[in-house]
Design a protein around this motif. Structure first.
Motif, mmCIF file in Angstrom:
data_model
loop_
_atom_site.group_PDB
_atom_site.id
_atom_site.type_symbol
_atom_site.label_atom_id
_atom_site.label_comp_id
_atom_site.label_asym_id
_atom_site.label_seq_id
_atom_site.Cartn_x
_atom_site.Cartn_y
_atom_site.Cartn_z
ATOM 1 N N ILE A 115 2.542 1.421 -2.570
ATOM 2 C CA ILE A 115 1.168 1.384 -2.979
ATOM 3 C C ILE A 115 1.419 0.756 -4.618
ATOM 4 C CG2 ILE A 115 -0.891 2.291 -4.065
ATOM 5 C CD1 ILE A 115 -0.571 3.708 -0.994
ATOM 6 N N ASN A 134 -9.601 2.826 1.054
ATOM 7 C CA ASN A 134 -8.710 1.982 0.467
ATOM 8 C C ASN A 134 -7.944 1.114 1.372
ATOM 9 O OD1 ASN A 134 -8.922 2.122 -2.393
ATOM 10 N ND2 ASN A 134 -7.848 4.004 -2.406
ATOM 11 N N ALA A 135 -7.462 1.748 2.646
ATOM 12 C CA ALA A 135 -7.043 0.772 3.572
ATOM 13 C C ALA A 135 -8.141 -0.393 4.061
ATOM 14 C CB ALA A 135 -6.703 1.707 4.875
ATOM 15 N N ASP A 156 3.859 6.077 -1.312
ATOM 16 C CA ASP A 156 3.256 5.939 -2.659
ATOM 17 C C ASP A 156 3.995 4.699 -3.606
ATOM 18 O OD1 ASP A 156 1.508 7.797 -2.423
ATOM 19 O OD2 ASP A 156 2.974 9.420 -3.061
ATOM 20 N N ASP A 181 -5.844 7.309 3.764
ATOM 21 C CA ASP A 181 -6.697 6.771 2.796
ATOM 22 C C ASP A 181 -7.483 5.590 3.321
ATOM 23 O OD1 ASP A 181 -8.325 5.975 0.585
ATOM 24 O OD2 ASP A 181 -6.786 6.135 -0.965
ATOM 25 N N TYR A 197 -1.946 2.343 2.543
ATOM 26 C CA TYR A 197 -2.997 3.431 2.452
ATOM 27 C C TYR A 197 -3.465 4.005 3.661
ATOM 28 C CZ TYR A 197 -4.253 2.412 -2.590
ATOM 29 O OH TYR A 197 -4.392 2.029 -3.619
ATOM 30 N N LYS A 223 -1.328 6.917 4.378
ATOM 31 C CA LYS A 223 -1.848 7.989 3.940
ATOM 32 C C LYS A 223 -2.827 8.663 4.127
ATOM 33 C CE LYS A 223 -1.136 7.917 -0.719
ATOM 34 N NZ LYS A 223 -0.370 9.372 -0.747
#
Length: 331
Positions: A128, A180-181, A125, A177, A172, A175
Motif C-alpha cells: 500500500i 478503501n479496496a 502495508d 479495509d 486493502y 487487510k
C-alpha cells in the motif's frame, strides 16, 4: 555500455545471481517466503502459468537479463522483473525493482510492480505504501502503457494505472479495509474504461462488488451487480470460461452453487488448473460469507488455500479470510 566498476557493484549486490532461476535453481525450485498461515512458499522448477511456453519464458529471461545488465533503464528493469515474476520468482523480481528504484526512485512503473511483489509476498502495508506513492505520481497524468516485450513474446503492453489501482485494491482487501479496496477498484475501472477492456471490467466488477458487499454497502454492491450486463461471448469471443465472469453470475443468482466449482485448466495466462480451483473455491466461500454462513464457507476457503501455486489473488485473499474467520484453526 555499463562500466566494469558498475558491473562489479552489481555482482557484489548479488544481482547477477538473479540469473539463478534460469539455471541452478531451475533444478530445485526457489524458496520465496512464508504464507499468511505460516506455510513455506516455494516456486517449483516445473511451474508454468500459461503465459508462454517454458522455452519462450527462458529465452525471454536470458534476453531480459542481458539487456538489464548492459543498460539498466526503467523499461529494461520493468521487463526483466516481469519475466522473473512470470516464472514464479517473485523474490528475485523484487530484487530487480529494488535495485532499479535506487536509480529511478520516482518511476511510477517500477513502484507499481514493486508494490505488486510486496502483495504477492503477503506484505500488504508495504504494498500500500509504494502503491500510494505511485498513485500520487500519476495524479492528473494521461494513461501510460508499458513498453512491450520482444516480438517473439505474446501479449499486449499493460496500462500502468489500471494495474496500479487494481493491486492497491487487492492490498486493502487483504487487510479487510473494504472501503478503501472498493475505492481503488473503482479507480481501476475508470482507467480500464478508456481502453474498452471487457476482461478488465469483469475482473474489476468482481472485486469491487465483493469489496462493497463485505463493507456492508449492499445497495451499492447490488447496483454494480445489476449494471454488469456483459455476456461470456463478449468477454471471450473465441470461447472458453472466465472465473470472474462466472463469479459474478454466481452472485447474481445465475449459477448454482452446487455445480460451480471447477479445477479445469482454461489455457489462459494464470488461469491454470490451480488458478481456476483457487478462484472458483474463493467465489463459493464469499457466496456463503455474504449469506452469513461462515461454516459453509470454510471448506471452500480451505480448497482455495490448498493449491500448489501460492501467488494467485484468490489464494492470498483466502488465507487472509481464514485468519479473519477462523483465527484459532488450521485449514
Amino acid at each position: 555500455m555499463m562500466k566494469p566498476r558498475h558491473l562489479k557493484l552489481l555482482v557484489s549486490a548479488g544481482l547477477l545471481l538473479i540469473a539463478v532461476p534460469v539455471t541452478a535453481a531451475a533444478q530445485e525450485g526457489s524458496f520465496q517466503g512464508m504464507s499468511l498461515l505460516g506455510e513455506r512458499m516455494v516456486t517449483s522448477p516445473a511451474r508454468n502459468a500459461n503465459v508462454a511456453a517454458v522455452e519462450t519464458l527462458e529465452r525471454a529471461a536470458r534476453d531480459a537479463k542481458a539487456a538489464f545488465e548492459s543498460n539498466m533503464t526503467v523499461d529494461s528493469a520493468t521487463w526483466y522483473g516481469r519475466i522473473l515474476f512470470y516464472q514464479g520468482y517473485t523474490k528475485e523480481s523484487a530484487a530487480v525493482y529494488d535495485q532499479a528504484l535506487k536509480r529511478f526512485p520516482n518511476s511510477g512503473k517500477l513502484l507499481r510492480h514493486r508494490a505488486h511483489r510486496h502483495f504477492s509476498l503477503r506484505e500488504f502495508d508495504k504494498s500500500i505504501e509504494l502503491g500510494l506513492k505511485a498513485a500520487k505520481l500519476y495524479e492528473n497524468q494521461p494513461l501510460e502503457r508499458e513498453k512491450p516485450g520482444p516480438d517473439y513474446f505474446p501479449g499486449d503492453p499493460d496500462v500502468v494505472q489500471y494495474y496500479l489501482y487494481y493491486h492497491l485494491g487487492q492490498a486493502y482487501f487483504g487487510k479487510h479495509d473494504f472501503d478503501n479496496a472498493a475505492k481503488w477498484f473503482a479507480k481501476s475501472a475508470e482507467a480500464a474504461a478508456f481502453t474498452h477492456d471487457v476482461e478488465a471490467r469483469t475482473a474489476n466488477g468482481y472485486w469491487e462488488y465483493l469489496s462493497l458487499a463485505r463493507a456492508g454497502k449492499l445497495r451499492e454492491a447490488q447496483k454494480l451487480l445489476d449494471d454488469y450486463d456483459l455476456t461470456l461471448f463478449e468477454v471471450h469471443p473465441k470461447g472458453g470460461s472466465d472465473t470472474y465472469f462466472d463469479g459474478l453470475q454466481l452472485f447474481k443468482g445465475n449459477r448454482a452453487a452446487d455445480s460451480f466449482f471447477s479445477d479445469k485448466d482454461s489455457g489462459r495466462a494464470f488461469a491454470t488448473a490451480d488458478g481456476v480451483a483457487a478462484s472458483t473455491a474463493y467465489s463459493l466461500a464469499n457466496y456463503y460469507i455474504l449469506r452469513g454462513e461462515p461454516e459453509k464457507a470454510k471448506p471452500w476457503l480451505k480448497r482455495s488455500i490448498a493449491v500448489d501455486s501460492w501467488s494467485f489473488f484468490a489464494r492470498i485473499q483466502a488465507e487472509a479470510d481464514w485468519l479473519l474467520l477462523f483465527p484459532n484453526e488450521k485449514p
